[in-house]
Design a protein around this motif. Structure first.
Motif, PDB file in Angstrom:
ATOM      1  N   LYS A 167       0.835  -1.200   0.000  1.00  0.00           N
ATOM      2  CA  LYS A 167       0.000   0.000   0.000  1.00  0.00           C
ATOM      3  C   LYS A 167       0.868   1.248   0.000  1.00  0.00           C
ATOM      4  CE  LYS A 167      -4.036  -2.001   2.296  1.00  0.00           C
ATOM      5  NZ  LYS A 167      -5.057  -1.806   3.367  1.00  0.00           N
ATOM      6  N   GLU A 168       0.234   2.355  -0.362  1.00  0.00           N
ATOM      7  CA  GLU A 168       0.948   3.625  -0.346  1.00  0.00           C
ATOM      8  C   GLU A 168       1.090   4.150   1.078  1.00  0.00           C
ATOM      9  OE1 GLU A 168      -0.390   5.312  -4.754  1.00  0.00           O
ATOM     10  OE2 GLU A 168      -0.914   6.399  -2.943  1.00  0.00           O
ATOM     11  N   ARG A 169       2.098   4.978   1.251  1.00  0.00           N
ATOM     12  CA  ARG A 169       2.283   5.607   2.549  1.00  0.00           C
ATOM     13  C   ARG A 169       1.108   6.557   2.809  1.00  0.00           C
ATOM     14  NH1 ARG A 169       8.221   7.769   4.053  1.00  0.00           N
ATOM     15  NH2 ARG A 169       8.574   5.634   3.264  1.00  0.00           N
ATOM     16  N   GLU A 170       0.571   6.517   4.021  1.00  0.00           N
ATOM     17  CA  GLU A 170      -0.562   7.376   4.353  1.00  0.00           C
ATOM     18  C   GLU A 170      -0.282   8.162   5.618  1.00  0.00           C
ATOM     19  OE1 GLU A 170      -4.217   5.408   5.336  1.00  0.00           O
ATOM     20  OE2 GLU A 170      -3.284   4.065   6.794  1.00  0.00           O
ATOM     21  N   LEU A 171      -0.869   9.340   5.676  1.00  0.00           N
ATOM     22  CA  LEU A 171      -0.718  10.197   6.840  1.00  0.00           C
ATOM     23  C   LEU A 171      -1.562   9.668   7.990  1.00  0.00           C
ATOM     24  CD1 LEU A 171       0.323  12.884   8.092  1.00  0.00           C
ATOM     25  CD2 LEU A 171      -1.749  13.960   7.155  1.00  0.00           C
ATOM     26  N   VAL A 172      -0.957   9.569   9.163  1.00  0.00           N
ATOM     27  CA  VAL A 172      -1.682   9.189  10.376  1.00  0.00           C
ATOM     28  C   VAL A 172      -2.145  10.446  11.106  1.00  0.00           C
ATOM     29  CG1 VAL A 172      -1.504   8.046  12.620  1.00  0.00           C
ATOM     30  CG2 VAL A 172      -0.384   7.037  10.614  1.00  0.00           C
ATOM     31  N   GLY A 173      -1.252  11.399  11.252  1.00  0.00           N
ATOM     32  CA  GLY A 173      -1.619  12.634  11.919  1.00  0.00           C
ATOM     33  C   GLY A 173      -0.447  13.589  12.007  1.00  0.00           C
TER      34      GLY A 173
ATOM     35  N   THR B 126      -3.514  19.658  16.390  1.00  0.00           N
ATOM     36  CA  THR B 126      -3.287  18.331  15.830  1.00  0.00           C
ATOM     37  C   THR B 126      -4.399  17.993  14.862  1.00  0.00           C
ATOM     38  OG1 THR B 126      -4.450  17.315  17.699  1.00  0.00           O
ATOM     39  CG2 THR B 126      -2.046  17.400  17.838  1.00  0.00           C
ATOM     40  N   ASN B 127      -4.108  17.113  13.950  1.00  0.00           N
ATOM     41  CA  ASN B 127      -5.159  16.552  13.115  1.00  0.00           C
ATOM     42  C   ASN B 127      -4.809  15.113  12.807  1.00  0.00           C
ATOM     43  OD1 ASN B 127      -3.809  16.407  10.317  1.00  0.00           O
ATOM     44  ND2 ASN B 127      -3.498  18.528  10.896  1.00  0.00           N
ATOM     45  N   TYR B 128      -5.834  14.318  12.533  1.00  0.00           N
ATOM     46  CA  TYR B 128      -5.668  12.873  12.370  1.00  0.00           C
ATOM     47  C   TYR B 128      -6.446  12.365  11.179  1.00  0.00           C
ATOM     48  CZ  TYR B 128      -4.181  13.393  17.234  1.00  0.00           C
ATOM     49  OH  TYR B 128      -3.528  13.789  18.382  1.00  0.00           O
ATOM     50  N   ALA B 129      -5.953  11.275  10.623  1.00  0.00           N
ATOM     51  CA  ALA B 129      -6.698  10.583   9.589  1.00  0.00           C
ATOM     52  C   ALA B 129      -7.964   9.995  10.199  1.00  0.00           C
ATOM     53  CB  ALA B 129      -5.839   9.470   8.987  1.00  0.00           C
TER      54      ALA B 129
ATOM     55  N   PRO C 177      -5.806  -5.169  13.436  1.00  0.00           N
ATOM     56  CA  PRO C 177      -4.842  -5.775  12.494  1.00  0.00           C
ATOM     57  C   PRO C 177      -4.519  -4.860  11.309  1.00  0.00           C
ATOM     58  CG  PRO C 177      -6.413  -7.415  13.211  1.00  0.00           C
ATOM     59  CD  PRO C 177      -6.881  -6.094  13.767  1.00  0.00           C
ATOM     60  N   GLU C 178      -5.471  -4.067  10.889  1.00  0.00           N
ATOM     61  CA  GLU C 178      -5.223  -3.175   9.766  1.00  0.00           C
ATOM     62  C   GLU C 178      -4.327  -1.986  10.121  1.00  0.00           C
ATOM     63  OE1 GLU C 178      -8.194  -4.265  10.889  1.00  0.00           O
ATOM     64  OE2 GLU C 178      -9.746  -2.694  10.716  1.00  0.00           O
ATOM     65  N   ASP C 179      -3.971  -1.853  11.369  1.00  0.00           N
ATOM     66  CA  ASP C 179      -2.979  -0.850  11.767  1.00  0.00           C
ATOM     67  C   ASP C 179      -1.553  -1.349  11.551  1.00  0.00           C
ATOM     68  OD1 ASP C 179      -5.119  -0.065  14.524  1.00  0.00           O
ATOM     69  OD2 ASP C 179      -4.850   1.126  12.699  1.00  0.00           O
ATOM     70  N   THR C 180      -1.413  -2.604  11.175  1.00  0.00           N
ATOM     71  CA  THR C 180      -0.094  -3.160  10.916  1.00  0.00           C
ATOM     72  C   THR C 180       0.571  -2.419   9.767  1.00  0.00           C
ATOM     73  OG1 THR C 180      -0.678  -5.360  11.731  1.00  0.00           O
ATOM     74  CG2 THR C 180       1.154  -5.220  10.172  1.00  0.00           C
ATOM     75  N   ALA C 181       1.758  -1.899  10.024  1.00  0.00           N
ATOM     76  CA  ALA C 181       2.467  -1.097   9.025  1.00  0.00           C
ATOM     77  C   ALA C 181       3.830  -0.705   9.587  1.00  0.00           C
ATOM     78  CB  ALA C 181       1.681   0.155   8.673  1.00  0.00           C
ATOM     79  N   VAL C 182       4.647  -0.153   8.716  1.00  0.00           N
ATOM     80  CA  VAL C 182       5.844   0.553   9.173  1.00  0.00           C
ATOM     81  C   VAL C 182       5.436   2.004   9.412  1.00  0.00           C
ATOM     82  CG1 VAL C 182       8.185   1.274   8.631  1.00  0.00           C
ATOM     83  CG2 VAL C 182       7.368  -0.974   7.887  1.00  0.00           C
ATOM     84  N   TYR C 183       5.753   2.499  10.586  1.00  0.00           N
ATOM     85  CA  TYR C 183       5.385   3.860  10.965  1.00  0.00           C
ATOM     86  C   TYR C 183       6.616   4.770  10.886  1.00  0.00           C
ATOM     87  CZ  TYR C 183       0.770   2.410  12.459  1.00  0.00           C
ATOM     88  OH  TYR C 183      -0.539   1.945  12.473  1.00  0.00           O
ATOM     89  N   PHE C 184       6.410   5.885  10.211  1.00  0.00           N
ATOM     90  CA  PHE C 184       7.488   6.849   9.981  1.00  0.00           C
ATOM     91  C   PHE C 184       7.147   8.182  10.631  1.00  0.00           C
ATOM     92  CE2 PHE C 184       9.674   4.479   6.638  1.00  0.00           C
ATOM     93  CZ  PHE C 184       8.660   3.667   6.130  1.00  0.00           C
ATOM     94  N   CYS C 185       8.139   8.855  11.175  1.00  0.00           N
ATOM     95  CA  CYS C 185       7.905  10.240  11.558  1.00  0.00           C
ATOM     96  C   CYS C 185       8.545  11.139  10.505  1.00  0.00           C
ATOM     97  CB  CYS C 185       8.407  10.554  12.957  1.00  0.00           C
ATOM     98  SG  CYS C 185      10.172  10.686  13.153  1.00  0.00           S
ATOM     99  N   SER C 186       7.958  12.314  10.370  1.00  0.00           N
ATOM    100  CA  SER C 186       8.385  13.270   9.363  1.00  0.00           C
ATOM    101  C   SER C 186       8.367  14.657   9.968  1.00  0.00           C
ATOM    102  CB  SER C 186       7.441  13.210   8.158  1.00  0.00           C
ATOM    103  OG  SER C 186       7.751  14.209   7.232  1.00  0.00           O
ATOM    104  N   ALA C 187       9.359  15.464   9.602  1.00  0.00           N
ATOM    105  CA  ALA C 187       9.446  16.843  10.061  1.00  0.00           C
ATOM    106  C   ALA C 187       9.312  17.765   8.866  1.00  0.00           C
ATOM    107  CB  ALA C 187      10.784  17.080  10.762  1.00  0.00           C
ATOM    108  N   ARG C 188       8.399  18.715   8.947  1.00  0.00           N
ATOM    109  CA  ARG C 188       8.199  19.684   7.871  1.00  0.00           C
ATOM    110  C   ARG C 188       8.406  21.084   8.434  1.00  0.00           C
ATOM    111  NH1 ARG C 188       4.046  22.727   6.835  1.00  0.00           N
ATOM    112  NH2 ARG C 188       2.623  21.476   8.102  1.00  0.00           N
ATOM    113  N   PHE C 189       9.342  21.816   7.825  1.00  0.00           N
ATOM    114  CA  PHE C 189       9.645  23.175   8.254  1.00  0.00           C
ATOM    115  C   PHE C 189       8.425  24.061   8.023  1.00  0.00           C
ATOM    116  CE2 PHE C 189      12.032  26.521   9.671  1.00  0.00           C
ATOM    117  CZ  PHE C 189      12.408  27.468   8.714  1.00  0.00           C
ATOM    118  N   GLU C 190       7.922  24.707   9.062  1.00  0.00           N
ATOM    119  CA  GLU C 190       6.687  25.471   8.939  1.00  0.00           C
ATOM    120  C   GLU C 190       6.876  26.781   8.191  1.00  0.00           C
ATOM    121  OE1 GLU C 190       5.321  25.657  13.078  1.00  0.00           O
ATOM    122  OE2 GLU C 190       3.842  24.112  12.581  1.00  0.00           O
TER     123      GLU C 190
END
Length: 117
Positions: A42-48, A57-60, A87-100
């Motif tokens: 699957k494609e990478r998706e935003l969690v929050g 904050t905002n969340y999917a 079970p559908e939460d199974t994934a690799v979780y990534f953190c990302s930093a975006r300069f505001e």
């Protein structure tokens, strides 16, 4: 810039898990921090996302009500608390930093979360 995730692992359905991301090499409070996930095939998706100051904050929709993102701008940490895992939460979780104030984006290497009985 370095982002290092930790806290992944195997958890049973209905369980909880807390992920952390340690940031270095950046002025942490100037970066919005996001958690993404990517399941196999699957494609990478935003969690929050949490803003630099932590005031918003905002969340999917898929995790709303089950996940909470928080940050510590003194320790340069961002956390993802996940409850009622499925079970559908199974994934690799990534953190990302975006300069505001610009367009720089940085990624961590990811941490595996597996939800299974």
């Amino acid at each position: 810039v370095q982002l290092v995730e930790s806290g992944g692992g195997l958890v049973q359905p209905g369980g909880s898990l807390s992920l952390s991301c340690a940031a270095s090499g950046l002025t942490f409070r100037l970066y919005a921090m996001s958690w993404y996930r990517q399941a196999p095939g699957k494609e990478r998706e935003l969690v929050g996302t949490i803003t630099g100051g932590g005031g918003s904050t905002n969340y999917a929709d898929s995790v709303k009500g089950r996940c909470t993102i928080s940050r510590d701008n003194v320790k340069n940490l961002v956390h993802l608390q996940m409850n009622s895992l499925k079970p559908e939460d199974t994934a690799v979780y990534f953190c990302s930093a975006r300069f505001e104030l610009g367009s720089n984006v940085y990624w961590g290497q990811g941490t595996q979360v597996t939800v299974s009985s």
